[in-house]
Design an enzyme around this catalytic site. Structure first.
Site, short mmCIF file in Angstrom:
data_model
loop_
_atom_site.label_atom_id
_atom_site.label_comp_id
_atom_site.label_asym_id
_atom_site.label_seq_id
_atom_site.Cartn_x
_atom_site.Cartn_y
_atom_site.Cartn_z
N VAL A 83 24.97 -13.83 -25.31
CA VAL A 83 25.36 -14.51 -24.07
C VAL A 83 26.55 -15.41 -24.32
O VAL A 83 26.61 -16.13 -25.32
CB VAL A 83 24.17 -15.34 -23.53
N GLU A 84 27.53 -15.36 -23.41
CA GLU A 84 28.69 -16.24 -23.49
C GLU A 84 28.51 -17.50 -22.65
O GLU A 84 29.01 -18.56 -23.00
CB GLU A 84 29.95 -15.49 -23.01
N THR A 85 27.79 -17.36 -21.54
CA THR A 85 27.64 -18.47 -20.59
C THR A 85 26.19 -18.64 -20.19
O THR A 85 25.52 -17.66 -19.87
CB THR A 85 28.49 -18.21 -19.32
N GLN A 350 26.43 -10.81 -20.30
CA GLN A 350 26.56 -11.92 -21.25
C GLN A 350 26.44 -13.27 -20.58
O GLN A 350 26.73 -14.30 -21.18
CB GLN A 350 27.89 -11.80 -22.00
#
Length: 412
Positions: A83-85, A350
Site C-alpha cells: 500500500v502506498e496510501t 495500493q
C-alpha cells in the site's frame, strides 16, 4: 436440506458464475456487492422455475460465502508493503470522543517513516478542517490541514463543484464546522447553532415564514436540533423551486464520548427526509463524492489538496501527486515541503481504507476500488462482522491500527 435438493442450486450457481454476472468488473481489492448481486441473481433463478426452498438454500449458501470473505490481518508487513496510501477514518479508529486510542501515535510515525501517505477522512461535520487540525494537535498528533477531509468541507466542496449561485443562500442544520467551510468557500448561509434556541408558538392561524432565496439545505450532526429547524428546512426544500437537500452523512451513531454510542447525524437527516418525502444527496461516506473530489485535477489544485491527487483514464491504475512526508508525525509541521509535487504511478489497489464502520468506511473504500481494513475499536464488533445478515465484507480486519506494530513484530 438434502444433497439431492442442493444439486439444482449448485448447478444454477455454476451457470451464473458463482453469483457474479459475467459483465460485472472484478477487482481483487474490492469484494462484490453481495446484496445487489444476489437480488439480480435470485430474480433470474425465480424465472428459471426453481422452488422457493431451493432459493432459500441459495441464500444460505451466498450468506456463507459472504461471511467467509473477510480475513483477519495476520501479516501487517505484507499489507503495509503493498500500500502506498492509507485513508483513515477518525472516530473509532484514531480516537473515541476526546480520547486517543492506544498506539495511534507510534503507528502513524511508523507508517510515515516508511514513506506512506496518510489521509484522514471523517463524516463528522461539527468541525472544519482547521478545527480538526487543532484536535489532532491537542491529542499530540501533528497532522496538516491538507491531510484532513471532513464532511463539512465536502458539503462546501460539492456546492462549489456544481457552481452553486453566489446569490443563493444555504440553510444549515448542523454545527460550526459547516458554517466555517461555507464561509471559506464564499457562500451565504443562515441557521446553524443560532437557530438552536428558537421556538415556534403554535397559535391559531400561525404561518411560519422562510427565506425564498435559500437554494440548498445542508443537514449534518446537530446537538441543537429542534422543531424550528425541522420546519424551516422542510419549507425551504418543499417550497423553494430547485432547492437542494444535502446530507453530510447518514451515520446512525457517533462517538461523543468513549463511554457509549450516541445518536448520529443520520437521525437529523431522517427527520428532514421524513417531512419532505425526499432523499438527500449524501456527500460523506459511503458516497464516492469524497473520493471523486480527491481524484479531480482542477478541484485539488483550487483547494490546495497537495497530499493526494488521483488521476488517470484507467480504472485499474492512477497517477498520484503527493507532498513527501517527514519521517516523524511530530516533525511534519517544521518540515513541510512546498515545492511542486513529484508524480508517481500506482495501482488503485495500493490505497487502503481503514475504518470501523461497515456501511460507511468499508463501503466507501469498496466503492472507490480500494483495499479495505476494518478495525474493531469502534462501532463494529466481530459478531456484527460475522453475522449472517451482514453483506458488507472488508478484505481484512483487526482489533486496532496499532496491530500494525504488534503483528509486525510477531512476523519477524
Amino acid at each position: 436440506m438434502s444433497s439431492r435438493a442442493l444439486l439444482p442450486i449448485i448447478s444454477s450457481v455454476s451457470a451464473l458464475s458463482l453469483l457474479t454476472p459475467p459483465n460485472l468488473p472484478r477487482f481483487s481489492c474490492c469484494p462484490p456487492n453481495h446484496k445487489t448481486d444476489s437480488k439480480n441473481q435470485l430474480s433470474s433463478i425465480r424465472s428459471s422455475g426453481l422452488s422457493s426452498s431451493n432459493i432459500i438454500g441459495l441464500r444460505r449458501m451466498e450468506s456463507f460465502i459472504a461471511r467467509a470473505s473477510a480475513q483477519p490481518l495476520k501479516n501487517a508487513d505484507e499489507l503495509i508493503d503493498s500500500v502506498e496510501t492509507f485513508i483513515f477514518d477518525c472516530d473509532g479508529v484514531i480516537w473515541k470522543g476526546d480520547k486517543l486510542i492506544d498506539g495511534v501515535p507510534e503507528t502513524l510515525d511508523m507508517l510515515r517513516s516508511k514513506g506512506k501517505r496518510l489521509v484522514f477522512v471523517t463524516n463528522n461535520s461539527t468541525k472544519s478542517r482547521k478545527q480538526y487540525g487543532k484536535k489532532f494537535e491537542t491529542l499530540g498528533l501533528s497532522v496538516s490541514e491538507e491531510e484532513i477531509f471532513a464532511s463539512s468541507f465536502a458539503a462546501a466542496a460539492y456546492l462549489k463543484s456544481i457552481d452553486f449561485p453566489k446569490d443563493k443562500k444555504v440553510y444549515v442544520i448542523g454545527e460550526d464546522g459547516i458554517l466555517k467551510e461555507l464561509e471559506l468557500a464564499g457562500f451565504q448561509y443562515l441557521g446553524g447553532p443560532d437557530d438552536g434556541a428558537k421556538k415556534i408558538e403554535l397559535k391559531p392561524g400561525f404561518l411560519m415564514e422562510h427565506d425564498k432565496d435559500v437554494g440548498a439545505v445542508v443537514v449534518g450532526f446537530d446537538r441543537y436540533f429542534n422543531y424550528y429547524k425541522i420546519q424551516y428546512g422542510t419549507l425551504c426544500i418543499r417550497e423553494n423551486p430547485g432547492c437542494l437537500f444535502i446530507a453530510t452523512n447518514r451515520d446512525a451513531v457517533t462517538h461523543l464520548t468513549d463511554a457509549q454510542e450516541w445518536a448520529g447525524g443520520g437521525s437529523m437527516v431522517g427527520a428532514i427526509s421524513g417531512s419532505t418525502q425526499r432523499e438527500p444527496l449524501v456527500v460523506g461516506k459511503p458516497s464516492t463524492f469524497m473520493m471523486d473530489y480527491l481524484a479531480n485535477n482542477d478541484a485539488c489544485s483550487k483547494h490546495h489538496i497537495r497530499l493526494l491527487h488521483l488521476t488517470g483514464p484507467s480504472i485499474d491504475s492512477l497517477t498520484v501527486d503527493f507532498v513527501p512526508t517527514a519521517t516523524s508525525t511530530r516533525l511534519r509541521r517544521s518540515t513541510r515541503v512546498h515545492k511542486p509535487p513529484d508524480r508517481f504511478g500506482i495501482l488503485k489497489s495500493q490505497i487502503c481504507m481503514v475504518g470501523d464502520r461497515l456501511d460507511t468506511d468499508i463501503l466507501f473504500g469498496q466503492n472507490g476500488g480500494c483495499k479495505t481494513l476494518l478495525v474493531l475499536s469502534g462501532v463494529t464488533s466481530l459478531s456484527m462482522l460475522q453475522s449472517p445478515t451482514n453483506t458488507i465484507q472488508p478484505d481484512l480486519y483487526t482489533n486496532k491500527i496499532s496491530d500494525f506494530l504488534s503483528l509486525k513484530v510477531a512476523t519477524i
